[in-house]
Write a protein that holds these residues in place. Sequence first.
Motif, PDB file in Angstrom:
ATOM      1  N   TYR A  41       0.855  -1.191   0.000  1.00 17.49           N
ATOM      2  CA  TYR A  41       0.000   0.000   0.000  1.00 17.49           C
ATOM      3  C   TYR A  41       0.891   1.241   0.000  1.00 17.49           C
ATOM      4  CZ  TYR A  41      -4.238  -2.676   0.822  1.00 17.49           C
ATOM      5  OH  TYR A  41      -5.290  -3.542   0.671  1.00 17.49           O
ATOM      6  N   ASP A  42       0.494   2.238  -0.782  1.00 13.44           N
ATOM      7  CA  ASP A  42       1.218   3.507  -0.759  1.00 13.44           C
ATOM      8  C   ASP A  42       0.909   4.250   0.527  1.00 13.44           C
ATOM      9  OD1 ASP A  42       2.520   3.176  -3.159  1.00 13.44           O
ATOM     10  OD2 ASP A  42       0.993   4.204  -4.344  1.00 13.44           O
ATOM     11  N   ALA A  43       1.765   5.213   0.863  1.00 12.97           N
ATOM     12  CA  ALA A  43       1.685   5.888   2.163  1.00 12.97           C
ATOM     13  C   ALA A  43       0.501   6.833   2.293  1.00 12.97           C
ATOM     14  CB  ALA A  43       2.985   6.653   2.426  1.00 12.97           C
ATOM     15  N   ASP A  44      -0.211   7.095   1.215  1.00 10.94           N
ATOM     16  CA  ASP A  44      -1.368   8.005   1.276  1.00 10.94           C
ATOM     17  C   ASP A  44      -2.693   7.257   1.173  1.00 10.94           C
ATOM     18  OD1 ASP A  44      -0.845   7.255  -1.378  1.00 10.94           O
ATOM     19  OD2 ASP A  44      -1.901   9.005  -2.159  1.00 10.94           O
ATOM     20  N   ASN A  45      -2.663   5.944   1.378  1.00 11.07           N
ATOM     21  CA  ASN A  45      -3.855   5.107   1.168  1.00 11.07           C
ATOM     22  C   ASN A  45      -4.649   4.867   2.446  1.00 11.07           C
ATOM     23  OD1 ASN A  45      -3.707   2.822  -1.577  1.00 11.07           O
ATOM     24  ND2 ASN A  45      -2.736   4.814  -1.460  1.00 11.07           N
ATOM     25  N   THR A  46      -5.965   4.824   2.292  1.00 11.91           N
ATOM     26  CA  THR A  46      -6.851   4.392   3.372  1.00 11.91           C
ATOM     27  C   THR A  46      -7.754   3.290   2.807  1.00 11.91           C
ATOM     28  OG1 THR A  46      -8.342   6.222   2.812  1.00 11.91           O
ATOM     29  CG2 THR A  46      -6.853   6.556   4.666  1.00 11.91           C
ATOM     30  N   PRO A  47      -7.299   2.044   2.864  1.00 13.61           N
ATOM     31  CA  PRO A  47      -8.097   0.953   2.312  1.00 13.61           C
ATOM     32  C   PRO A  47      -9.365   0.706   3.115  1.00 13.61           C
ATOM     33  CG  PRO A  47      -6.198   0.102   3.492  1.00 13.61           C
ATOM     34  CD  PRO A  47      -6.020   1.590   3.414  1.00 13.61           C
ATOM     35  N   GLU A  48     -10.394   0.266   2.433  1.00 15.64           N
ATOM     36  CA  GLU A  48     -11.615  -0.142   3.110  1.00 15.64           C
ATOM     37  C   GLU A  48     -11.321  -1.398   3.924  1.00 15.64           C
ATOM     38  OE1 GLU A  48     -14.708  -0.473   0.205  1.00 15.64           O
ATOM     39  OE2 GLU A  48     -14.656   1.664  -0.300  1.00 15.64           O
ATOM     40  N   ARG A  49     -12.093  -1.650   4.977  1.00 17.13           N
ATOM     41  CA  ARG A  49     -11.794  -2.711   5.933  1.00 17.13           C
ATOM     42  C   ARG A  49     -11.705  -4.082   5.274  1.00 17.13           C
ATOM     43  NH1 ARG A  49     -14.817  -4.176   9.679  1.00 17.13           N
ATOM     44  NH2 ARG A  49     -13.246  -4.537  11.288  1.00 17.13           N
ATOM     45  N   THR A  50     -12.457  -4.291   4.195  1.00 18.19           N
ATOM     46  CA  THR A  50     -12.496  -5.605   3.545  1.00 18.19           C
ATOM     47  C   THR A  50     -11.441  -5.770   2.462  1.00 18.19           C
ATOM     48  OG1 THR A  50     -14.153  -4.740   2.007  1.00 18.19           O
ATOM     49  CG2 THR A  50     -14.965  -5.867   3.974  1.00 18.19           C
ATOM     50  N   ALA A  51     -10.690  -4.715   2.147  1.00 21.11           N
ATOM     51  CA  ALA A  51      -9.803  -4.710   0.981  1.00 21.11           C
ATOM     52  C   ALA A  51      -8.820  -5.877   0.979  1.00 21.11           C
ATOM     53  CB  ALA A  51      -9.057  -3.388   0.902  1.00 21.11           C
ATOM     54  N   LEU A  52      -8.102  -6.064   2.085  1.00 18.49           N
ATOM     55  CA  LEU A  52      -7.085  -7.116   2.143  1.00 18.49           C
ATOM     56  C   LEU A  52      -7.713  -8.501   2.094  1.00 18.49           C
ATOM     57  CD1 LEU A  52      -4.095  -7.891   2.501  1.00 18.49           C
ATOM     58  CD2 LEU A  52      -4.479  -7.847   4.977  1.00 18.49           C
ATOM     59  N   ARG A  53      -8.797  -8.684   2.805  1.00 22.51           N
ATOM     60  CA  ARG A  53      -9.442 -10.009   2.864  1.00 22.51           C
ATOM     61  C   ARG A  53      -9.876 -10.472   1.476  1.00 22.51           C
ATOM     62  NH1 ARG A  53     -14.789 -11.204   4.008  1.00 22.51           N
ATOM     63  NH2 ARG A  53     -15.159  -9.086   4.767  1.00 22.51           N
ATOM     64  N   TYR A  54     -10.406  -9.566   0.670  1.00 20.10           N
ATOM     65  CA  TYR A  54     -10.835  -9.931  -0.686  1.00 20.10           C
ATOM     66  C   TYR A  54      -9.643 -10.315  -1.565  1.00 20.10           C
ATOM     67  CZ  TYR A  54     -15.453  -7.978   0.410  1.00 20.10           C
ATOM     68  OH  TYR A  54     -16.691  -7.711   0.963  1.00 20.10           O
ATOM     69  N   LEU A  55      -8.540  -9.597  -1.417  1.00 14.33           N
ATOM     70  CA  LEU A  55      -7.346  -9.911  -2.205  1.00 14.33           C
ATOM     71  C   LEU A  55      -6.797 -11.285  -1.833  1.00 14.33           C
ATOM     72  CD1 LEU A  55      -5.411  -6.502  -2.096  1.00 14.33           C
ATOM     73  CD2 LEU A  55      -6.818  -7.388  -3.953  1.00 14.33           C
ATOM     74  N   VAL A  56      -6.714 -11.558  -0.535  1.00 11.50           N
ATOM     75  CA  VAL A  56      -6.199 -12.841  -0.059  1.00 11.50           C
ATOM     76  C   VAL A  56      -7.091 -13.982  -0.539  1.00 11.50           C
ATOM     77  CG1 VAL A  56      -5.732 -14.247   1.983  1.00 11.50           C
ATOM     78  CG2 VAL A  56      -5.060 -11.839   1.944  1.00 11.50           C
ATOM     79  N   ALA A  57      -8.403 -13.788  -0.457  1.00 16.42           N
ATOM     80  CA  ALA A  57      -9.338 -14.835  -0.863  1.00 16.42           C
ATOM     81  C   ALA A  57      -9.157 -15.198  -2.330  1.00 16.42           C
ATOM     82  CB  ALA A  57     -10.769 -14.378  -0.598  1.00 16.42           C
ATOM     83  N   GLU A  58      -9.025 -14.219  -3.184  1.00 23.76           N
ATOM     84  CA  GLU A  58      -8.840 -14.484  -4.615  1.00 23.76           C
ATOM     85  C   GLU A  58      -7.551 -15.259  -4.858  1.00 23.76           C
ATOM     86  OE1 GLU A  58     -10.692 -14.231  -7.081  1.00 23.76           O
ATOM     87  OE2 GLU A  58     -12.130 -12.599  -6.829  1.00 23.76           O
ATOM     88  N   LEU A  59      -6.477 -14.835  -4.214  1.00 23.23           N
ATOM     89  CA  LEU A  59      -5.177 -15.452  -4.474  1.00 23.23           C
ATOM     90  C   LEU A  59      -5.094 -16.875  -3.938  1.00 23.23           C
ATOM     91  CD1 LEU A  59      -2.476 -14.679  -5.778  1.00 23.23           C
ATOM     92  CD2 LEU A  59      -1.646 -14.029  -3.521  1.00 23.23           C
ATOM     93  N   THR A  60      -5.646 -17.098  -2.750  1.00 20.24           N
ATOM     94  CA  THR A  60      -5.553 -18.430  -2.151  1.00 20.24           C
ATOM     95  C   THR A  60      -6.506 -19.435  -2.788  1.00 20.24           C
ATOM     96  OG1 THR A  60      -7.106 -17.740  -0.413  1.00 20.24           O
ATOM     97  CG2 THR A  60      -4.748 -17.572   0.071  1.00 20.24           C
ATOM     98  N   ASN A  61      -7.542 -18.936  -3.454  1.00 17.38           N
ATOM     99  CA  ASN A  61      -8.511 -19.842  -4.075  1.00 17.38           C
ATOM    100  C   ASN A  61      -8.143 -20.234  -5.497  1.00 17.38           C
ATOM    101  OD1 ASN A  61     -10.029 -19.690  -1.754  1.00 17.38           O
ATOM    102  ND2 ASN A  61     -11.475 -18.173  -2.554  1.00 17.38           N
ATOM    103  N   ASP A  62      -7.064 -19.666  -6.042  1.00 20.58           N
ATOM    104  CA  ASP A  62      -6.687 -19.960  -7.433  1.00 20.58           C
ATOM    105  C   ASP A  62      -5.167 -20.020  -7.532  1.00 20.58           C
ATOM    106  OD1 ASP A  62      -6.287 -20.141 -10.148  1.00 20.58           O
ATOM    107  OD2 ASP A  62      -7.741 -18.584 -10.679  1.00 20.58           O
ATOM    108  N   SER A  63      -4.634 -21.222  -7.721  1.00 16.96           N
ATOM    109  CA  SER A  63      -3.178 -21.409  -7.757  1.00 16.96           C
ATOM    110  C   SER A  63      -2.547 -20.849  -9.025  1.00 16.96           C
ATOM    111  CB  SER A  63      -2.840 -22.902  -7.638  1.00 16.96           C
ATOM    112  OG  SER A  63      -3.412 -23.624  -8.721  1.00 16.96           O
ATOM    113  N   THR A  64      -3.350 -20.516 -10.039  1.00 19.13           N
ATOM    114  CA  THR A  64      -2.793 -19.967 -11.284  1.00 19.13           C
ATOM    115  C   THR A  64      -2.503 -18.467 -11.173  1.00 19.13           C
ATOM    116  OG1 THR A  64      -4.940 -19.402 -12.307  1.00 19.13           O
ATOM    117  CG2 THR A  64      -4.130 -21.661 -12.588  1.00 19.13           C
ATOM    118  N   LEU A  65      -2.964 -17.859 -10.082  1.00 21.50           N
ATOM    119  CA  LEU A  65      -2.761 -16.426  -9.904  1.00 21.50           C
ATOM    120  C   LEU A  65      -1.452 -16.158  -9.179  1.00 21.50           C
ATOM    121  CD1 LEU A  65      -6.352 -15.327  -8.787  1.00 21.50           C
ATOM    122  CD2 LEU A  65      -5.365 -15.213 -11.083  1.00 21.50           C
TER     123      LEU A  65
END
Length: 416
Positions: A143-167
Amino acid sequence: MTIADILMLIAVICIWSLLLVNVVLIIAGYLYYVKSEQEPAPEIKGEPPMVTIMVPAHNEGKVITKTVESLLALDYPHDRYEIIVINDNSSDNSSVLLGELQAKHPGRNLIIINTDKITGGKGKSNALNIGFQQSKGELIAIYDADNTPERTALRYLVAELTNDSTLGAVIGKFRTRNRDTNLLTRFINIETLSFQWMAQAGRWRLFKLCTIPGTNFIMRRSIVEEIGGWDVKAIAEDTEISFRIYMMGYRIKFQPKSVTWEQEPQTVKVWFKQRTRWAKGNIYVIVKNIPLLFDPAARNIRFDILYLLSIYILLLTSLVMSDLLLILHALGYVHTTIAGFSSFLWALAIILFIVGTYITLTTEKGELNLSNLWIIMLMYVTYCQLWMVVAAYGLVLYIKDQILRQEAKWYKTERF
């Protein structure tokens, strides 16, 4: 047919070819957005993996506290992620503010790395490499130093990556936090939605490829280890590492439900410096990866190479050539028989630009209004024309750096 006619015809064909490609990407991106809105948010299967969030920062005292606090507030299990802030050779009060945050949250995995002019101050890539050496996560988020991610942002990214080994990586979306500050930030807001994220969505739907945007993304630790970290010569380290991920056989997916809000430049001077850096960095990536056009193993990513090459070289050249010929024709210095036809195509291109851009805004709540339609019209004759200057200047700076053999430096975007 005169030489002027031939040059004008070449320019028109190039411009319209790229315009039609953009229209196709917008349509595909719009369809992907519609589909993703109808699908449930991705969920993590099994135990959440350990994640390291890295935040490279140089003189970010104005924004760093809000950024770190938003990262601490993510709804990801607190014992399953760590935050590493690389306070890179800062001369402001960043170290004091970060120290206060550590004292305020003693039970959290908040690691502060303070570099000096010897170990740091050499660019974002170098800062990320320093942070990676102390990281523990099997997944790496940036994350860049000026970012304020929404609370779910990281969880959605992790879910996509862990559910698909081709990513190999998953990118989220960033929005303009200060979009209502002035006319420039409204331009940037529309540009971000229409020409960055809609194009990303279109490229994912058509080619299953995206380019890492530099913030709000996650990747596998094994990839960073295998490629030896970030290229310290790359100013656009995000685009550069994307191609290396492609060549490892991985895909990069776009998940629009993962959102972060960031501060954009509020003055033309700051904007120009930032975008020139982007242009110079992308030109470096183009030159570095041009040989892949002739590599059979890279056939799946030739579109991305040609797309960048077309945007920064072909489109720029064609726009300058056509504008110059029309001006010279109007002044009577050259004669072209297709000037009238070219003017008709210009008018049609402007209409497509306005309509296509406005349609893309339907994907975001609160953006579909009459004022944005006028903003888009004004944007074409001002903001978009400045892009040509930015791209040309970025090319000049890249050539200058190569001749003088200058090293990459940390280009600080001024915060407000």
